[in-house]
Design an enzyme around this catalytic site. Structure first.
Site, PDB file in Angstrom:
ATOM      1  N   SER A  54       0.806  -1.220   0.000  1.00 13.71           N
ATOM      2  CA  SER A  54       0.000   0.000   0.000  1.00 13.71           C
ATOM      3  C   SER A  54       0.839   1.270   0.000  1.00 13.71           C
ATOM      4  O   SER A  54       0.331   2.343  -0.339  1.00 13.71           O
ATOM      5  CB  SER A  54      -0.948   0.011   1.201  1.00 13.71           C
ATOM      6  OG  SER A  54      -0.216  -0.101   2.407  1.00 13.71           O
TER       7      SER A  54
ATOM      8  N   ASP B 159      -2.451   6.198  12.399  1.00 14.62           N
ATOM      9  CA  ASP B 159      -1.691   5.705  11.252  1.00 14.62           C
ATOM     10  C   ASP B 159      -0.409   6.525  11.119  1.00 14.62           C
ATOM     11  O   ASP B 159      -0.427   7.670  10.671  1.00 14.62           O
ATOM     12  CB  ASP B 159      -2.530   5.823   9.985  1.00 14.62           C
ATOM     13  CG  ASP B 159      -1.828   5.241   8.755  1.00 14.62           C
ATOM     14  OD1 ASP B 159      -0.665   4.820   8.876  1.00 14.62           O
ATOM     15  OD2 ASP B 159      -2.447   5.208   7.679  1.00 14.62           O
TER      16      ASP B 159
ATOM     17  N   HIS C  38       1.389   5.164   6.691  1.00  8.82           N
ATOM     18  CA  HIS C  38       1.066   5.762   5.398  1.00  8.82           C
ATOM     19  C   HIS C  38       1.310   7.275   5.459  1.00  8.82           C
ATOM     20  O   HIS C  38       1.717   7.804   6.490  1.00  8.82           O
ATOM     21  CB  HIS C  38      -0.380   5.448   5.026  1.00  8.82           C
ATOM     22  CG  HIS C  38      -0.651   3.983   4.884  1.00  8.82           C
ATOM     23  ND1 HIS C  38      -1.102   3.209   5.931  1.00  8.82           N
ATOM     24  CD2 HIS C  38      -0.519   3.150   3.823  1.00  8.82           C
ATOM     25  CE1 HIS C  38      -1.257   1.954   5.523  1.00  8.82           C
ATOM     26  NE2 HIS C  38      -0.897   1.888   4.252  1.00  8.82           N
TER      27      HIS C  38
END
Length: 442
Positions: free
Chosen positions: A149, A394, A397
């Protein structure tokens, strides 16, 4: 990155592995990996919902200024982050390609300066991304992002950076959105992503596993045909992998279990995370080198560090900083260092083999630059505060717009350098042939 800037202490190597596992083990399960692109009418507004920052416009005439002022002794990947008041170059309202959980402005991130930095190498300049230049360079060509990702995060950033010129249309060969393919009709340019978080053939053996994050069978010496059978005709391939290797898994070689990663099964050797990581990159590079008709350029995008502080992902760890580190304020160490060095070692071996086969491997060494960007992650700004969702902060990312838009600066500069290198090689080859012919006639 200069090697002397990296320090490590291997005496506590084992003790650092377990905390690293606790930080990353569940993160990529908790945070969903696929969110469909929102195919809606493009909003003409140039302002984000909670910002008065305008989008900087680049004139089409700038496409004629494709110049490479390269310093041969300059390392593009060693430097500092410096203010860039002209950024951002798109917003969450002008680009539909932003993954919801990286749409930090939409979900109320109060500080916006994280979007206003650029990378300044020591001793030279890294030109800011020009979408017209990029699209001219890739006209009639194709680019694939192969990995997890983080690679998809980069692809979405690139789509947004190019949105000032053109949006692509979907041109996928499958309904599986993990293998989406886009077409820029005005430039006949294809942009694709291939989901392969382990790079090698893998399957989920147990959706729960010993840590409730899944248990995987990794066939460390077998190609993953979902991408290796598809990239032979591509002109550029950007490959990455990292955080998924913290998950529990059985390691297979030659069809037999040789060990595992945190599988907690008696009589099976438990290997460190770097064991599977090394073997997977070795196999992935071998796959590319084995493609007889592949004439493209392979870029290894190095490991992108995470930035949890004051706890692990599930016990209060967060990334709340609002500006980058200086280069002397952060050191690559522990498991981050081990993963990075594993990549570099395997890349160097594969690069030599590639040269023997007439192929091109290039290093996009982003680890040091991204180590200095603890401010670039979504943290809690990937969803509304009142939403009843099981998501943690998070710090893996990257927000869009944000720090990884600079990855397009690096990619474009490397592509321009590659073009010049190819031109010089053709010119040298031509001169050799002319010289050889003259000699034969005398």
């Amino acid at each position: 990155m200069k090697s002397h800037a990296i320090h490590t202490n291997h005496s506590n190597k084992i003790s650092k592995i377990i905390p690293f596992l606790g930080i990353t083990l569940l993160l990529f399960t908790i945070i969903p990996f696929y969110y469909p692109f929102q195919k809606s009418t493009i909003v003409k507004s140039t302002l984000p919902e909670s910002s008065d920052t305008p989008v900087t416009i680049i004139e089409h005439s700038d496409v004629n200024l494709i110049e490479i002022n390269e310093h041969e002794d300059c390392d593009l990947f060693t430097g500092e982050w410096v203010p860039n008041p002209e950024a951002p170059y798109y917003t969450n309202r002008t680009c539909w390609a932003i993954h919801e959980h990286q749409n930090c402005v939409k979900y109320g991130r109060p500080d916006l300066d994280f979007m206003k930095w650029r990378w300044k190498p020591d001793g030279c300049e890294l030109p800011l991304f020009n979408p017209y230049q990029f699209l001219e360079l890739v006209r009639d060509k194709s680019l694939a992002f192969v990995g997890d990702s983080i690679g998809r995060n980069q692809m979405q950033s690139l789509i947004c950076m190019l949105s000032r010129v053109e949006f692509p249309v979907e041109n996928s060969y499958t309904s599986d959105q993990n293998f989406i393919r886009w077409k820029y009709l005005g430039y006949n340019f294809t942009l694709s992503t291939f989901w392969t978080p382990f790079l090698v053939k893998a399957e989920e053996a147990d959706p729960n596993g010993p840590t409730k994050t899944g248990l995987f069978n990794l066939y460390l010496d077998e190609f993953d045909p979902k991408w290796t059978s598809q990239i032979e005709d591509f002109d550029y391939v950007v490959i990455n992998a990292g955080h998924w290797f913290s998950r529990p898994g059985f390691y297979y070689e030659k069809g037999q279990i040789v060990g595992c990663r945190f599988c907690q099964v008696e009589n099976i050797t438990d290997y460190p995370m770097t064991y599977g990581y090394r073997k997977a990159f070795r196999t992935a590079f071998r796959a590319i080198n084995s493609l007889k008709n592949f004439k493209g350029v392979t870029y290894l995008k190095t490991y992108s560090p995470m930035h949890f502080e004051n706890g692990n992902w599930n016990d209060g760890g967060d990334c709340v900083r609002t500006k980058p580190f200086k280069s002397n304020e952060a050191t690559l160490e522990g498991m981050n260092l081990e993963l990075y060095m594993t990549q570099i070692e395997e890349f160097k071996v594969a690069e030599q083999e590639a040269k023997r086969r007439g192929k091109r491997f290039r290093l996009m060494d982003l680890t040091q630059a991204m180590l200095l960007r603890p401010d670039g992650h979504p943290s809690k700004y990937g969803h509304w505060p009142h939403e009843n969702v099981t998501l943690y902060n998070d710090c893996v990312h990257w927000c869009l717009p944000g720090a990884i838009d600079t990855w397009s600066d690096f990619l474009l500069q490397m592509m321009k350098t590659e073009g010049r290198r190819s031109y010089e090689q053709r010119l040298q080859s031509k001169h050799k042939k002319v010289g050889s012919s003259k000699f034969m006639f005398h």
